[in-house]
Scaffold this motif. Structure first.
Motif, mmCIF file in Angstrom:
data_model
loop_
_atom_site.group_PDB
_atom_site.id
_atom_site.type_symbol
_atom_site.label_atom_id
_atom_site.label_comp_id
_atom_site.label_asym_id
_atom_site.label_seq_id
_atom_site.Cartn_x
_atom_site.Cartn_y
_atom_site.Cartn_z
ATOM 1 N N VAL A 1 0.838 -1.214 0.000
ATOM 2 C CA VAL A 1 0.000 0.000 0.000
ATOM 3 C C VAL A 1 0.866 1.254 0.000
ATOM 4 O O VAL A 1 0.606 2.226 -0.724
ATOM 5 N N MET A 2 1.912 1.264 0.833
ATOM 6 C CA MET A 2 2.809 2.423 0.873
ATOM 7 C C MET A 2 3.488 2.646 -0.479
ATOM 8 O O MET A 2 3.655 3.784 -0.921
ATOM 9 N N ALA A 3 3.886 1.554 -1.120
ATOM 10 C CA ALA A 3 4.522 1.677 -2.428
ATOM 11 C C ALA A 3 3.554 2.258 -3.460
ATOM 12 O O ALA A 3 3.920 3.154 -4.247
ATOM 13 N N LEU A 4 2.322 1.797 -3.481
ATOM 14 C CA LEU A 4 1.341 2.295 -4.439
ATOM 15 C C LEU A 4 1.002 3.758 -4.179
ATOM 16 O O LEU A 4 0.882 4.564 -5.115
ATOM 17 N N LEU A 5 0.835 4.119 -2.906
ATOM 18 C CA LEU A 5 0.529 5.511 -2.581
ATOM 19 C C LEU A 5 1.678 6.432 -2.966
ATOM 20 O O LEU A 5 1.467 7.527 -3.504
ATOM 21 N N ALA A 6 2.903 5.992 -2.671
ATOM 22 C CA ALA A 6 4.068 6.806 -3.016
ATOM 23 C C ALA A 6 4.167 7.006 -4.525
ATOM 24 O O ALA A 6 4.378 8.138 -5.014
ATOM 25 N N VAL B 1 9.141 27.579 6.968
ATOM 26 C CA VAL B 1 9.495 26.924 8.234
ATOM 27 C C VAL B 1 8.251 26.675 9.083
ATOM 28 O O VAL B 1 8.084 25.605 9.671
ATOM 29 N N PHE B 2 7.370 27.674 9.131
ATOM 30 C CA PHE B 2 6.168 27.511 9.948
ATOM 31 C C PHE B 2 5.276 26.399 9.409
ATOM 32 O O PHE B 2 4.808 25.534 10.165
ATOM 33 N N MET B 3 5.008 26.385 8.126
ATOM 34 C CA MET B 3 4.117 25.379 7.556
ATOM 35 C C MET B 3 4.728 23.979 7.664
ATOM 36 O O MET B 3 4.026 23.002 7.967
ATOM 37 N N ALA B 4 6.044 23.874 7.427
ATOM 38 C CA ALA B 4 6.688 22.567 7.555
ATOM 39 C C ALA B 4 6.670 22.079 8.999
ATOM 40 O O ALA B 4 6.470 20.888 9.269
ATOM 41 N N THR B 5 6.869 23.009 9.934
ATOM 42 C CA THR B 5 6.815 22.628 11.361
ATOM 43 C C THR B 5 5.425 22.157 11.750
ATOM 44 O O THR B 5 5.263 21.149 12.443
ATOM 45 N N LEU B 6 4.413 22.876 11.301
ATOM 46 C CA LEU B 6 3.035 22.488 11.615
ATOM 47 C C LEU B 6 2.711 21.113 11.045
ATOM 48 O O LEU B 6 2.099 20.265 11.724
ATOM 49 N N TYR B 7 3.143 20.880 9.813
ATOM 50 C CA TYR B 7 2.876 19.568 9.200
ATOM 51 C C TYR B 7 3.634 18.463 9.950
ATOM 52 O O TYR B 7 3.087 17.383 10.192
ATOM 53 N N TYR B 8 4.872 18.718 10.337
ATOM 54 C CA TYR B 8 5.667 17.704 11.043
ATOM 55 C C TYR B 8 5.055 17.385 12.404
ATOM 56 O O TYR B 8 4.982 16.214 12.801
ATOM 57 N N LEU B 9 4.618 18.414 13.118
ATOM 58 C CA LEU B 9 4.013 18.174 14.434
ATOM 59 C C LEU B 9 2.737 17.359 14.316
ATOM 60 O O LEU B 9 2.483 16.460 15.123
ATOM 61 N N ALA B 10 1.907 17.694 13.300
ATOM 62 C CA ALA B 10 0.599 17.040 13.180
ATOM 63 C C ALA B 10 0.703 15.613 12.649
ATOM 64 O O ALA B 10 -0.058 14.734 13.067
ATOM 65 N N THR B 11 1.633 15.365 11.738
ATOM 66 C CA THR B 11 1.672 14.056 11.069
ATOM 67 C C THR B 11 2.750 13.117 11.600
ATOM 68 O O THR B 11 2.689 11.917 11.324
ATOM 69 N N THR B 12 3.740 13.635 12.321
ATOM 70 C CA THR B 12 4.847 12.782 12.754
ATOM 71 C C THR B 12 5.002 12.752 14.263
ATOM 72 O O THR B 12 4.976 11.683 14.878
ATOM 73 N N LEU B 13 5.158 13.925 14.872
ATOM 74 C CA LEU B 13 5.429 13.957 16.307
ATOM 75 C C LEU B 13 4.209 13.572 17.136
ATOM 76 O O LEU B 13 4.326 12.789 18.084
ATOM 77 N N LEU C 1 10.550 14.267 -1.951
ATOM 78 C CA LEU C 1 9.788 13.213 -2.625
ATOM 79 C C LEU C 1 8.375 13.214 -2.058
ATOM 80 O O LEU C 1 8.121 12.648 -0.990
ATOM 81 N N PRO C 2 7.421 13.843 -2.712
ATOM 82 C CA PRO C 2 6.051 13.916 -2.172
ATOM 83 C C PRO C 2 5.433 12.553 -1.893
ATOM 84 O O PRO C 2 4.529 12.441 -1.061
ATOM 85 N N GLY C 3 5.920 11.524 -2.545
ATOM 86 C CA GLY C 3 5.374 10.192 -2.290
ATOM 87 C C GLY C 3 5.646 9.682 -0.890
ATOM 88 O O GLY C 3 5.003 8.723 -0.437
ATOM 89 N N PHE C 4 6.594 10.293 -0.171
ATOM 90 C CA PHE C 4 6.924 9.862 1.179
ATOM 91 C C PHE C 4 6.078 10.540 2.256
ATOM 92 O O PHE C 4 6.268 10.272 3.445
ATOM 93 N N LEU C 5 5.161 11.425 1.864
ATOM 94 C CA LEU C 5 4.393 12.162 2.867
ATOM 95 C C LEU C 5 3.504 11.234 3.698
ATOM 96 O O LEU C 5 3.422 11.356 4.914
ATOM 97 N N VAL C 6 2.809 10.289 3.046
ATOM 98 C CA VAL C 6 1.974 9.329 3.783
ATOM 99 C C VAL C 6 2.845 8.372 4.584
ATOM 100 O O VAL C 6 2.529 8.021 5.731
ATOM 101 N N LEU C 7 3.960 7.942 4.006
ATOM 102 C CA LEU C 7 4.873 7.055 4.721
ATOM 103 C C LEU C 7 5.399 7.717 5.987
ATOM 104 O O LEU C 7 5.614 7.047 7.000
ATOM 105 N N LEU C 8 5.611 9.043 5.959
ATOM 106 C CA LEU C 8 6.112 9.752 7.134
ATOM 107 C C LEU C 8 5.149 9.625 8.312
ATOM 108 O O LEU C 8 5.575 9.535 9.460
ATOM 109 N N ILE C 9 3.849 9.610 8.044
ATOM 110 C CA ILE C 9 2.856 9.444 9.116
ATOM 111 C C ILE C 9 2.992 8.067 9.752
ATOM 112 O O ILE C 9 3.019 7.927 10.980
#
Length: 581
Positions: free
Chosen positions: A38-43, A142-154, A89-97
């Motif tokens: 699934v991760m491969a297909l989404l990426a 920086v702000f938008m990337a930080t917000l995305y990292y906090l919400a999807t990873t941390l 690599l935008p394909g890694f955004l879902v994998l990062l979660i």
């Protein structure tokens, strides 16, 4: 060792390393394989949507699948790599979660987890700045990337780490509780054994001595020539009774001292009514001897057997003997001379022992009773899974009836040693050869816990539900606040990056740079990301401000853009053109 053996050994060692530190079940292996696909297909799908093609799609898909499979074995490394590559690599955004959630559990130690998440954050921000480098929009990126990292990873990582620590704590408390129960059982067993030994010694020293004297004196009376045959027969009955009582006392004392009874699992063998030593048989075979002894003592006792004889477990067989013995003793004392009827009925599932005596002709006087005999029968029957009923009858008689099952019934434990404070989470397997219940042989600890959480039922506690709802509500509020703040910031940022076409027409070439900049927005906005470097070449030595148009173009794929170029403090050029994002 040949080459084939080396290859197999290498594959086995690699698999053990790959699945460590947790043994993968068949369910887990299948689930991980499906998730990797699934991760491969989404990426690959996200890369194709954003313009990727060819070998790039295949490389991104393969990398996502490999990182997904390695996230449990190398959680910190996979988190850092995924965090650094996700902006490029935008394909890694879902994998990062997924990696952020998994790393919260599998990174050992709070210090290592903090370092891994911090390094991943720094690489993520750096890659985001490199991808959309623009000095005027640094803070926005920086702000938008930080917000995305906090919400999807941390946030997912912290939630999973909390849940894992809570589960570990409950499992530790479960083991501690089981250990306390085992220690308490050992202490109680030692105390019970000491008390049994004390009782056995008292019985041996007191009753044994008295019964021995009775046997000696009755034996001497039995050979006295002055006694009549009737008297000698009665004395013989007394001597046999005293000898039998001595044998019973020795058996009881032995059981009390050793703390064990008849061996469980042995077949019930019908015994004889008695032997030459005077020792009475035990179990249903000994009931005949009890009845004959009662008749010899002058009592009217009848015995009937119904149904096909079936063997009982030793404990139940002995309980039947004791029920008849106690009921006969009770009838001797409270209804002397009354007719007594003993009946054994072999039902399909149990043995029914019933003793009924008629009402006595007159009430006996001076009867001494400890009041413990019938109570003991109830307890003895309960221990073998049966029941005993005692009570008077309408005609004035008395009835004792016991129901004893043919099968062995084990009493349920009063306390469940595996109860981890109403959670009932099964213990994880300790190794490849660990034994688990049938039907769950391929279940891991997490899978069984999830199954129990989905099953719910009476073992669920209100406190656990309240705690889970509280955490979920707090997380939802946090995400809503962060999302609202992000939307507010995004709207404000958009206003800093666009103007109306009419504003563009008003500004004239040759105007002072400061006047033009005061009239126009700063352009420090995420809306202008990717617009620089596109369009006509800018004048040499000039510095340009690129803004979006507030009006939407006819082609959705092309964006109307206004560019203002300054040099030597003046506006030297303005252009309007369209760019493709």
């Amino acid at each position: 060792m040949d080459a084939t053996s080396k290859i197999r050994s290498g594959i086995g060692a690699g698999w053990d390393w790959f699945t460590a530190p947790e043994l993968w079940s068949r369910r887990r292996t299948a689930g991980e394989a499906v998730l990797a696909v699934v991760m491969a297909l989404l990426a690959a799908g996200m890369e194709e949507v954003l313009g990727g093609e060819g070998w790039r799609l295949a490389a991104v898909a393969l990398s996502a699948a490999v990182l997904s499979l390695l996230r449990r074995r190398l959680p910190g490394t996979v988190l850092v790599v995924t965090g650094g590559l996700a902006p490029l690599l935008p394909g890694f955004l879902v994998l990062l979660i997924v990696v952020g959630w998994s790393s919260g559990r599998y990174i050992a130690g709070a210090g290592r987890a903090l370092i891994a998440y911090t390094v991943a954050y720094v690489l993520n921000i750096s890659a985001s700045l490199v991808d959309v480098w623009d000095l005027h929009r640094t803070l926005t990126v920086v702000f938008m990337a930080t917000l995305y990292y906090l919400a999807t990873t941390l946030a997912p990582g912290l939630a999973n780490r909390y849940w894992t620590q809570r589960r570990t704590l409950l499992h530790t408390l479960q083991e501690h509780n089981a250990q306390l129960l085992r220690e308490r059982a050992m202490v109680v067993g030692q105390a019970r054994l000491m008390e049994r030994q004390r009782i056995a010694q008292d019985m041996h020293d007191s009753l044994g001595h008295q019964l021995a004297l009775m046997a000696v004196h009755t034996g001497a009376l039995e050979v006295d020539r002055e006694l009549t045959d009737r008297q000698r027969e009665a004395v013989g009955v007394l001597r046999n009774a005293s000898v039998t009582a001595m044998h019973e006392l020795r058996e009881v004392v032995g059981i009390l001292r050793d703390g064990v009874g008849a061996p469980s699992g042995t077949a019930a063998v019908p015994a004889q009514a008695g032997d030459a030593s005077g020792r009475a048989a035990r179990g249903t075979a000994g009931i005949q001897g009890l009845v004959e002894a009662s008749r010899a003592a002058g009592n009217q006792v009848g015995l009937r057997r119904r149904g096909d004889h079936r063997a009982l477990p030793p404990a139940a067989d002995h309980a039947a003997y004791r029920i008849v013995q106690e009921a006969l003793t009770n009838a001797y004392k409270h209804a002397p001379g009354a007719l007594i009827d003993v009946e054994l009925r072999y039902e399909p599932d149990s043995l029914v022992v019933e003793i009924v005596n008629e009402a006595p002709a007159k009430s006996p006087e001076g009867v001494v009773s400890g009041g413990q005999g019938l109570t003991g029968l109830h307890e003895r029957a309960r221990l073998v899974g049966g029941i005993v009923h005692t009570g008077p009858m309408d005609d004035g008689g008395f009835r004792v009836a016991g129901v004893l099952p043919y099968g062995v019934v084990e009493a349920a434990p009063l306390v469940d040693a595996a109860d981890d404070f109403r959670q009932q989470s099964p213990k994880p397997r300790s190794g490849h050869r660990g034994r688990v219940p049938v039907g769950q042989a391929d279940w891991t600890f997490t899978e069984r816990e999830l199954a129990m959480a989905m099953r719910g039922g009476r073992r669920s506690t209100g406190g656990g539900i309240a705690l889970g709802c509280g955490i979920a509500f707090a997380a939802l509020v946090l995400l809503l606040v962060a999302g609202g703040f992000g939307v507010y910031f995004l709207v404000g940022s958009m206003e800093k990056g666009m103007i109306d076409p009419g504003e563009y027409d008003v500004i004239k070439v040759g105007a002072a740079e400061q006047d033009v900049r005061d009239r126009l927005p700063s352009g420090d906005s995420i809306a202008t990301t990717g617009l620089h470097g596109k369009g006509p070449a800018k004048p040499e030595g000039s510095e340009c401000l690129v803004l979006m148009s507030s009006e939407v173009g006819e082609d959705i794929e092309r964006e109307p853009v206004f560019r203002f170029c300054f040099k030597d403090g003046k506006l030297i050029e303005k252009k309007s053109y369209e760019v493709t994002r």
